[in-house]
Enzyme design. Structure first.
Site, mmCIF file in Angstrom:
data_model
loop_
_atom_site.group_PDB
_atom_site.id
_atom_site.type_symbol
_atom_site.label_atom_id
_atom_site.label_comp_id
_atom_site.label_asym_id
_atom_site.label_seq_id
_atom_site.Cartn_x
_atom_site.Cartn_y
_atom_site.Cartn_z
ATOM 1 C CD GLU A 211 -29.808 5.168 17.873
ATOM 2 O OE1 GLU A 211 -28.603 5.203 18.191
ATOM 3 O OE2 GLU A 211 -30.249 4.457 16.943
ATOM 4 C CD GLU B 91 -26.546 -0.438 19.053
ATOM 5 O OE1 GLU B 91 -26.573 -0.778 17.859
ATOM 6 O OE2 GLU B 91 -26.954 0.688 19.457
#
Length: 398
Positions: free
Chosen positions: A198, A309
């Site tokens: 990520e 997120e």
């Protein structure tokens, strides 16, 4: 903190034994003896606490220079071969690799901010042969709450890919609780979903000690269980660039209905070495995740994911008021809602293409949402985000 570490197990076990080897007989002991016993335990705990802290101190013992950034961070210039990555048993004897050659672009990404940080504006630089590492001053215990919930608003592309890139709009979303975060990032995900890479930005007060938007990377090889970590906190990611430090507060973030800022990021697999390289801006390279860290990601990625997120640490009650993106819903559009544009994936033929048949994941559309588009100048792009708790979004869910 890795509680599986032999050192930590030994220290915790020692403290546990102390408590049971010297039990307190409540029927025979008087109050001041109880107080003294409690103080002794407290002193032992404090000593253990300090030991743990020293064990997790930054590796500035290898630093050849320290620099104070304009934002107050202390930057240690660490010898490149002494960075945490080389402590990983799988990387013993690992030799630094040169960045891969540029692949063919189907649509070149227009860079929004080539320099995502200006910590060297003071005129201080790390010497040749070193990399900058932010000195840790955040807590060394990281919260792990079984009631936590992750909310997403993302575009997902399924297939066999060897890279992903996008222009990511940068904001400073509000975070309700210090142990929650709000992030915008690109995910590279394996077939079993256990291996992830990520990269992006996040606001995470409980981790970084402030509410600033900071650049981060993350990896795991077992579904966030025992392996992986943020940035350079554990062996894994190898940094090669001496001009950027991870966890850096981003200088310019977007303002509602005003100036918009962002930068281009890409994760790209080198077909020669198998390593996953992290690039930014117009051809700049930050470093790489060695292929030895993974099993499935030694090959292609199964999924690529783009978007936002939010971590909610109490989804069983009211939904968090932590916002995503700009804190405004996607339908408000440019200058008001956060966006990703020129999203692309890299196929095995070493060519970048627009995402084929993207799907979407929005966990709680009354709290955060997403709307996608395609245009000749911005390619595949989408707006996303939201305020979190509001009149139509009051409760979390399990």
């Amino acid at each position: 903190m890795d509680l599986s570490s032999p050192i930590i197990h030994f220290l915790l076990h020692s403290l546990f034994l102390v408590a049971f080897i010297c039990p307190i007989n409540s029927s025979k002991i008087i109050n001041h003896q109880k107080l003294n016993q409690t103080l002794r335990y407290e002193d032992q705990f404090n000593k253990l606490n300090e030991t743990l802290k020293s064990h997790f101190q930054p590796i500035n013992k290898f630093a050849v220079k320290a620099i104070q950034s304009l934002e107050g961070d202390i930057i240690d210039c660490v010898l490149i071969h002494k960075q945490p990555a080389f402590n990983h048993p799988l990387l013993k004897g690992h030799k630094l690799w040169n960045p891969p050659k540029k692949s063919k672009g189907h649509k070149q990404i227009t860079n929004l901010s080539d320099s995502i940080q200006s910590w060297s504006l003071s005129g201080e630089f790390c010497p040749e042969g070193t990399i900058p590492i932010r000195r840790r001053k955040d807590k060394f215990f990281e919260r792990k709450d079984i009631s936590q919930r992750h909310y997403h608003a993302t575009a997902i592309v399924e297939g066999g890919f060897t890279g992903a890139k996008a222009n990511i709009n940068i904001w400073t979303p509000s975070v309700e609780k210090k142990d929650e975060f709000s992030a915008a990032k690109i995910w590279i995900i394996s077939q079993s979903f256990s291996e992830n890479i990520e990269v992006g930005w996040q606001v995470f007060p409980g981790k970084y000690g402030d509410n600033k938007t900071r650049f981060f990377v993350y990896w795991t090889a077992d579904g966030y269980n025992q392996t992986g970590c943020y940035n350079l906190e554990c062996p894994g990611f190898i940094q090669t660039n001496p001009e950027i430090y991870l966890e850096r507060a981003i200088d310019q973030t977007s303002t509602y209905n005003s100036n918009q800022y962002g930068w281009s990021l890409r994760i790209e697999k080198d077909t020669d070495s198998g390593h996953w390289w992290l690039g930014y801006g117009e051809g700049h390279i930050l470093g790489y995740w060695p292929s030895n860290l993974f099993k499935e990601l030694k090959g292609e990625a199964h999924l690529v994911q783009f978007g936002g997120e939010v971590l909610d640490i109490n989804p069983s009650g009211y939904h968090t008021a932590t916002s995503m993106g700009s804190g405004h819903f996607a339908e408000e559009g440019f200058g008001k809602a956060a966006y990703f544009n020129n999203n692309q994936v890299k196929v095995s033929s070493n060519v970048w293409i627009d995402p084929p048949e993207p799907k979407y994941s929005v966990d709680h559309p009354k709290c955060y949402n997403l709307e996608s588009w395609f245009s000749s100048d911005a390619g595949f792009h989408f707006y996303y985000g939201g305020p979190g708790r509001n009149g139509n979004c009051l409760y979390g869910y399990l």
